[in-house]
Design a protein around this motif. Structure first.
Motif, mmCIF file in Angstrom:
data_model
loop_
_atom_site.group_PDB
_atom_site.id
_atom_site.type_symbol
_atom_site.label_atom_id
_atom_site.label_comp_id
_atom_site.label_asym_id
_atom_site.label_seq_id
_atom_site.Cartn_x
_atom_site.Cartn_y
_atom_site.Cartn_z
ATOM 1 N N GLU A 87 -6.000 -8.937 1.711
ATOM 2 C CA GLU A 87 -5.204 -8.012 2.498
ATOM 3 C C GLU A 87 -5.106 -8.463 3.950
ATOM 4 O O GLU A 87 -6.020 -9.113 4.469
ATOM 5 N N CYS A 93 -0.591 -8.015 0.942
ATOM 6 C CA CYS A 93 -1.651 -8.395 0.017
ATOM 7 C C CYS A 93 -1.183 -9.673 -0.665
ATOM 8 O O CYS A 93 -0.280 -9.631 -1.507
ATOM 9 N N TRP A 104 -2.565 0.120 -4.023
ATOM 10 C CA TRP A 104 -3.254 0.176 -2.740
ATOM 11 C C TRP A 104 -4.259 1.326 -2.790
ATOM 12 O O TRP A 104 -3.938 2.424 -3.269
ATOM 13 N N LEU A 158 2.631 -2.768 1.734
ATOM 14 C CA LEU A 158 2.522 -1.334 1.951
ATOM 15 C C LEU A 158 3.119 -1.044 3.324
ATOM 16 O O LEU A 158 2.530 -1.400 4.349
ATOM 17 N N TYR A 186 -7.985 -0.408 4.102
ATOM 18 C CA TYR A 186 -7.022 -0.439 3.004
ATOM 19 C C TYR A 186 -7.251 -1.672 2.137
ATOM 20 O O TYR A 186 -7.459 -2.774 2.664
ATOM 21 N N CYS A 215 -6.014 -3.739 -1.657
ATOM 22 C CA CYS A 215 -5.104 -3.840 -2.790
ATOM 23 C C CYS A 215 -5.923 -4.243 -4.022
ATOM 24 O O CYS A 215 -7.026 -4.786 -3.903
#
Length: 118
Positions: free
Chosen positions: A6, A22, A36, A81, A94, A96
């Protein structure tokens, strides 16, 4: 098996936007449902949304509907995203991940930190 990394996180003011990426390496990205996830400080990791292998079907958790968009480029092997109108509660790391089947998620990398504050 696919490996994922990411990137794209950072600091943004409330109401701002960010695009997370990602990047996948290895084989099989094109055939996987991708998702995600995020983990706010002191809280558990949860799914933000997911996208079908072809990219034609997406699903989002209610908290981000209308603000976040998941997309993918299967030629480049990148999952995206796009996050608009970010709020403080979106602050999180965050990640993935790819679905090996039956929501058996794998491939999460180090994650990318998103901080929303003024």
């Amino acid at each position: 098996q696919v490996q994922l990394q990411e990137s794209g996180g950072g600091w943004v003011q409330p109401g701002g936007s960010l695009r997370l990426s990602c990047a996948a390496s290895g084989r099989g990205f094109n055939g996987y449902v991708m998702a995600w996830f995020r983990q706010p400080p002191g809280k558990e990791r949860s799914m933000v949304g997911r996208i079908s292998a072809s990219g034609s079907i997406t699903w989002y958790v209610d908290a981000v509907k209308g603000r976040f968009t998941i997309s993918r480029d299967n030629e480049k092997k990148i999952l995206y995203l796009d996050m608009d109108n970010l709020q403080r509660e979106d602050t999180a790391t965050y990640y993935c991940a790819a679905d090996a089947g039956n929501s058996n998620w794998f491939g999460r990398g180090q994650g990318t930190q998103v901080t929303v504050s003024s």
